[in-house]
Write an enzyme that holds these catalytic residues in place. Structure first.
Site, mmCIF file in Angstrom:
data_model
loop_
_atom_site.group_PDB
_atom_site.id
_atom_site.type_symbol
_atom_site.label_atom_id
_atom_site.label_comp_id
_atom_site.label_asym_id
_atom_site.label_seq_id
_atom_site.Cartn_x
_atom_site.Cartn_y
_atom_site.Cartn_z
ATOM 1 N N HIS A 116 -32.996 70.089 -63.045
ATOM 2 C CA HIS A 116 -31.671 69.812 -63.568
ATOM 3 C C HIS A 116 -30.669 70.701 -62.822
ATOM 4 O O HIS A 116 -31.063 71.594 -62.062
ATOM 5 C CB HIS A 116 -31.603 70.058 -65.081
ATOM 6 C CG HIS A 116 -31.908 71.460 -65.480
ATOM 7 N ND1 HIS A 116 -33.071 71.823 -66.122
ATOM 8 C CD2 HIS A 116 -31.209 72.611 -65.303
ATOM 9 C CE1 HIS A 116 -33.065 73.118 -66.333
ATOM 10 N NE2 HIS A 116 -31.956 73.623 -65.853
HETATM 11 P P1 TYD Z 1 -34.746 73.549 -70.223
HETATM 12 O O1 TYD Z 1 -33.574 74.366 -69.829
HETATM 13 O O2 TYD Z 1 -34.708 72.080 -69.916
HETATM 14 O O3 TYD Z 1 -36.078 74.154 -69.620
HETATM 15 P P2 TYD Z 1 -36.578 74.332 -68.104
HETATM 16 O O4 TYD Z 1 -35.379 74.259 -67.227
HETATM 17 O O5 TYD Z 1 -37.205 75.655 -68.087
HETATM 18 O O6 TYD Z 1 -37.572 73.277 -67.794
HETATM 19 O O7 TYD Z 1 -34.987 73.753 -71.787
HETATM 20 C C1 TYD Z 1 -36.144 73.286 -72.416
HETATM 21 C C2 TYD Z 1 -35.867 73.147 -73.892
HETATM 22 O O8 TYD Z 1 -35.561 74.410 -74.465
HETATM 23 C C3 TYD Z 1 -34.703 72.228 -74.195
HETATM 24 O O9 TYD Z 1 -35.053 71.431 -75.324
HETATM 25 C C4 TYD Z 1 -33.579 73.160 -74.577
HETATM 26 C C5 TYD Z 1 -34.285 74.379 -75.094
HETATM 27 N N1 TYD Z 1 -33.555 75.613 -74.780
HETATM 28 C C6 TYD Z 1 -32.881 76.278 -75.772
HETATM 29 O O10 TYD Z 1 -32.860 75.869 -76.932
HETATM 30 N N2 TYD Z 1 -32.227 77.446 -75.464
HETATM 31 C C7 TYD Z 1 -32.210 77.941 -74.191
HETATM 32 O O11 TYD Z 1 -31.588 79.001 -73.942
HETATM 33 C C8 TYD Z 1 -32.904 77.208 -73.177
HETATM 34 C C9 TYD Z 1 -32.912 77.705 -71.757
HETATM 35 C C10 TYD Z 1 -33.560 76.069 -73.506
#
Ligand code: TYD
Length: 167
Positions: free
Chosen positions: A83
């Site tokens: 992303h």
């Molecule tokens: P995401 O940022 O998509 O994870 P990655 O980039 O590591 O693959 O986040 C994964 C899930 O966690 C998503 O449902 C949102 C949640 N999340 C939070 O609630 N708070 C946060 O600070 C982060 C980074 C993610």
């Protein structure tokens, strides 16, 4: 001055943000948005009893830290990220183990291998990132400029590319 402090690598924020030598993988070395992203070195205090690194807000990080989170227990073969963020600035640190970070500005890609807990990878807004090749037991700590906001994410690569290229 603490006389136990030896070989401390202290860079001012201006030095850390200097672009020279920080343009990766671009023939001719011209500037792209990826050149805003860079490896940063944090202070390292060597000690036979174990090394110590510290990171000070307002000193070592080019934004105000609003949130810290970390990825751990990542199964072998998994990738994370995939992303971009519209406005979020981040620094990623391999606190333990190693992983790769592939950055993409819509035109160019750069792969970083993070494996030192005294180094961070600064990622500016509007950069697509994918984290992969996590070693067993690795921990990725993230310093972020904003609290969590799903509206700041771009999770569709085509949408990101159009926005990044202004199309
Ligand atoms: P995401 O940022 O998509 O994870 P990655 O980039 O590591 O693959 O986040 C994964 C899930 O966690 C998503 O449902 C949102 C949640 N999340 C939070 O609630 N708070 C946060 O600070 C982060 C980074 C993610």
């Amino acid at each position: 001055m603490n006389d136990r402090i030896k070989d401390v690598q202290l860079l001012t924020p201006n030095e850390q943000m200097r672009p020279e030598g920080l343009i990766h993988g671009v023939p001719g070395g011209y500037t792209t948005p990826l050149s805003n992203c860079r490896i940063m070195y944090f202070p390292k205090i060597h000690d036979p009893a174990g090394n110590l690194t510290f990171i000070e807000g307002g000193n070592h990080i080019p934004f105000d830290i609003a949130r810290t989170y970390y990825l751990y227990d990542v199964p072998g073969g998994s990738s994370r990220g995939s992303h971009a963020h519209k406005g979020l600035h981040q620094v990623l640190i391999a606190m333990s183990g190693s992983f790769d970070v592939v950055l993409d500005d819509g035109t160019h890609q750069t792969r970083y291998h993070l494996n030192r807990s005294y180094c961070g990878l600064y990622i500016c807004p509007m950069i697509w990132r994918r984290l992969e090749n996590f070693s067993s037991g690795s921990v990725c700590m993230v310093l972020a400029s904003q609290t969590y906001d799903e509206a700041d994410y771009i999770r569709d690569y085509d949408e990101f590319r159009q926005a990044a290229l202004g199309k």
